[in-house]
Each structure stands twice: as structure tokens, then as C-alpha cells.
Scaffold this motif. Structure first.
Motif: not given
Length: 445
Positions: A411-431
Motif C-alpha cells: 500500500s506504500q508502493g514498495r515492491p514485493l516478490g514471489l519466490q519460485l523454488i524447483s528441483q536441482t538442475g531444473r533451472d531452465a524449466a524454472l525460468i
């Protein structure tokens, strides 16, 4: 719109098609740094060879080389070595330290045609969640300069958020390239452990958890950077299935606006056809993210305890406190932290095998005043110094990939983030998943 403000792929295409030159882009980035950095203190050192580097990139293009990051201006966090430049980790102990060689990640950026324009500020030894150092002072958030940019990669995110560069490198040993992007409206990826080579560089307080990370405004920019940094080829998106956890099984309270935002994220994802399940994460012995902190304290004490005893005034008071605590720890207490680290790894990897992808708020709170190391209250309750980092260090100790996506503001205009976590080696699929979610999250205010 300037090429520095658009997708990195458009910038590279313009350079390759000779619609822009590396020198022009470097000059523009340097001019922006001169104009914008004084208000935020994101850059602690400019590269005097930046224009020469840009000229060399142009010559390589003329010779027929294909450079995937041709002409892209980049900043490097102050704890990552850039050959010939001062590298200090934000510490007075390293005021005169000149990096003898490039870290492998820096080499890869240069080989791909990126131009290193300078070094970005970080907290001392990259061991604090706000970028306030005894050597360089306070780094401020471009969204609101009265606020912190987070830490320890605060300089990297502040420079990207201010539009000085489209890409920066940070590091992450407990969330330092996820929480700062969340506080500034950016994207940050913590890759699978060792996907990007770490070093050569400084010794670490805790080995085997730190990673080098790309920070950018768009996930497509992160993806392009990872093709260079991690030799990671993009993959096709898969059906959208995500398990969500408001508190990551930790019991951590959220600020009211963060809680409302996370609920809005879930609603938006469901409306877009994402299959959403509730994740039930049961950490053994009720371990929390801060239970591994004795490893950092003991590591700092081992490396700098003798110097601290002789010259305590050289250190950041918060880091000095960590060293002092580390010197007082027993072997049993350090062993207990090692056990917590192992349990985090086993538990989170098992839960990811069960769920595939887990989503949490990146932080339980938005950015706090820049002069403070941490918020004193979260969710209406007094906060411990590491409560703002309640959802991130577990990922480092599990060695798995995670990223932070912007998902609106409070409500004060401060950005927020969503964290996504995945299995090891699944970086490309996470992206690939993040690229599907990005337009959905942009609709959240």
C-alpha cells in the motif's frame, strides 16, 4: 525508449545489426551512472577501461564473431573479482586489494561481448541483509531512496532498478540475489549450486552455499544471461503446476500487505489456469532459516577474528557482532548448525520431489528504512535480525535453484516478490515457468 531500457535481446540485435555501437551504449551507461548513482550509491568504482573494452567488442564483431551479449553494459558485485579493479567486499580490510584475475563468470560475460562498466556496492563480506558498509556507506533503493535496496547485492539491484545497466551480477549465500530484487521490482535467479563456477575469488565464511547470480528487469534477460553464465539452453514450457506456502512451513508472520499480495498472486494464477496446490512442509526439529547462522559466525571468526581483536573499529558493527558471536560458539553449537544445514537439504529436496515447484513470498516484509540493518517489526510482532530472510537460506543449503519475480507492491508502493523454488538442475524449466507467470503477475497491483 533507449536500448538500455528495453530487453537485452533487442540491445544485442541492434549492436549486431550496426544500429548501435558498443561504444555508444557504454557512453550512455557511464553518463547514467554519473547522473543517477550519487543519489543511490549503487556503484563504488567505475572501470577506467570500459570504453576500451567497448572498442574491443566492436572490433570482434567486425571480425565476424557472434557475441550473445554484444555491447551489453554490466556491473559486477564488489565481492566478485574483476581483473585489475579494486575488489573490497565492502570492507576497510581490503581497501587496497586489486583482483589478480577475473572470476570465471566475469570471463564468460566478457567472452560473450558484455562490457564491464564498474563494480557495485555490497555489505561487508556480503554478510548482511542491507547494503550498508563501513567503506562505502548506505546504498539506497531507487524506487524510494529513503528505503534499503536490501543486501548483500544491494548495489547490483539498485543500479539495474535505476536504469544504469540492464544486467548485473550478484551473489547469494542466503537470499542476497532474491530478496534485494524483490525490494526493487526486479528479477533475480539463484542457480543450482555450482551451475555457474564460483571464483576464483575471496574465501567464503561458509563453503558450498554461495552462487553467482544474474539480476535483470525481465526473466527473458535472466534467461539470456544464463545461456552465457551457466551454458543453460532454454526449454519449452510445461503445464503450470505450483504448490504454494505462505510461510514456507516456518511459522513466520507476514506483513498485512505481503499476506494480501500473496493471496492475490494465488487468485491470479488460478484465474490464468495454473494448477495450484497447498504445500505442507514439515521441517524436522522445527528448524528455521536462522538455525544455520552459527556457520557464518564461526566462518567469519575463523577468517577475521584475530584482526577484529586488534582493530575492531575497522568493521561494520553488525559484522563485528557476528565475529564476536562466532568466537564464543562451542564446537557442539557449530555441529548443530551443520546438522540443521543437512536437514534443510534433505527435507527441501524431498518436498520438491513431491511437489515439483514451490512458491512462497520472497520476503515476509517490504523494504525498510535505508539506515537500518533489518526491520524491527514484521507482521505486527517484534522481528529478530534475520526474520526478513525467513524464506531464502534453506534453498542455499539444499543447493536447489530459486528465483524472485516482481508481483506488485504494498500500500506504500514498495515492491514485493514471489519466490519460485524447483528441483536441482531444473533451472531452465524454472525460468520457463517464470516466463509464463511474468505477464500474470504484472497485472497485480
Amino acid at each position: 525508449m533507449s536500448l538500455l531500457d528495453g530487453p537485452i535481446s533487442a540491445l544485442v540485435s541492434a549492436v549486431q545489426e550496426v544500429k548501435a555501437t558498443p561504444s555508444e551504449l557504454t557512453d550512455e551507461a557511464l553518463a547514467r551512472a554519473e547522473a543517477r548513482n550519487p543519489a543511490i550509491n549503487a556503484i563504488c568504482q567505475m572501470n577506467p577501461q570500459a570504453r576500451a573494452e567497448a572498442s574491443r567488442v566492436a572490433a570482434r564483431l567486425q571480425a565476424g564473431e557472434t557475441l550473445p551479449l554484444a555491447g551489453v553494459p554490466v556491473l559486477i558485485k564488489d565481492n566478485i573479482w574483476v581483473k585489475g579493479l579494486r575488489s573490497t567486499q565492502g570492507s576497510k580490510l581490503f581497501t587496497d586489494h586489486i583482483a589478480p584475475e577475473d572470476a570465471e563468470a566475469v570471463k564468460r560475460l566478457r567472452m560473450a561481448g558484455a562490457v564491464i562498466i564498474g563494480v557495485a556496492t555490497c555489505s561487508e563480506f556480503a554478510c548482511k541483509g542491507a547494503t550498508v558498509s563501513p567503506l562505502y556507506g548506505i546504498t539506497r533503493n531507487p524506487v524510494n531512496p529513503s528505503l534499503t535496496a536490501g543486501g548483500s547485492s544491494g548495489g547490483s539491484v539498485a543500479a539495474v532498478a535505476a536504469g544504469i545497466v540492464p544486467l548485473a551480477l550478484g551473489t547469494d549465500a542466503g537470499g542476497s540475489s532474491r530478496r534485494p530484487p524483490a525490494h526493487t521490482g526486479l528479477c533475480g535467479l539463484k542457480p543450482t549450486q555450482d551451475l555457474i563456477p564460483y571464483g576464483p575469488g575471496f574465501d567464503e565464511p561458509v563453503w558450498g552455499i554461495s552462487v553467482i547470480c544474474p539480476i535483470a528487469r525481465r526473466i527473458e534477460d535472466v534467461s539470456l544471461a544464463m545461456r552465457v553464465l551457466g551454458r543453460l539452453e532454454p526449454v519449452s514450457p510445461t503445464p503450470l503446476e505450483i504448490a504454494v506456502s505462505e510461510d514456507f512451513g516456518t511459522g513466520q508472520q507476514l506483513d498485512t500487505d505481503v499476506k494480501a499480495n500473496f493471496e492475490a498472486v494465488i487468485t491470479a494464477m488460478k484465474s490464468a489456469g495454473v494448477q495450484v496446490a497447498q504445500a505442507q512442509i514439515n521441517w524436522p526439529n522445527d528448524i528455521k532459516g536462522h538455525d544455520i547462522q552459527p556457520l557464518q559466525y564461526a566462518g567469519l571468526a575463523q577468517m577475521y577474528g584475530d584482526v577484529w581483536r586488534k582493530t575492531p573499529d575497522l568493521f561494520d558493527p553488525a559484522v563485528a557482532g557476528q565475529i564476536e558471536t562466532g568466537l564464543s560458539l562451542s564446537g557442539v553449537e557449530v555441529a548443530a548448525a551443520h546438522q540443521a544445514s543437512h536437514q534443510m537439504r534433505q527435507t527441501l529436496r524431498a518436498e520438491l520431489d513431491r511437489y515439483g515447484v514451490i512458491a512462497t513470498p520472497t520476503t515476509p516484509c517490504a523494504a525498510w528504512p535505508a539506515e537500518m540493518d533489518a526491520p524491527t517489526e514484521i507482521g505486527g510482532r517484534p522481528a529478530q535480525p534475520r526474520d526478513h530472510a525467513a524464506f531464502t537460506p534453506q534453498i542455499n543449503h539444499a543447493g536447489v535453484p530459486a528465483l524472485s519475480l516482481p508481483c506488485g507492491s504494498d500500500s506504500q508502493g514498495r515492491p514485493l516478490g514471489l519466490q519460485l523454488i524447483s528441483q536441482t538442475g531444473r533451472d531452465a524449466a524454472l525460468i520457463a515457468l517464470a516466463q509464463q507467470l511474468e505477464p500474470i503477475l504484472k497485472e497485480i497491483t
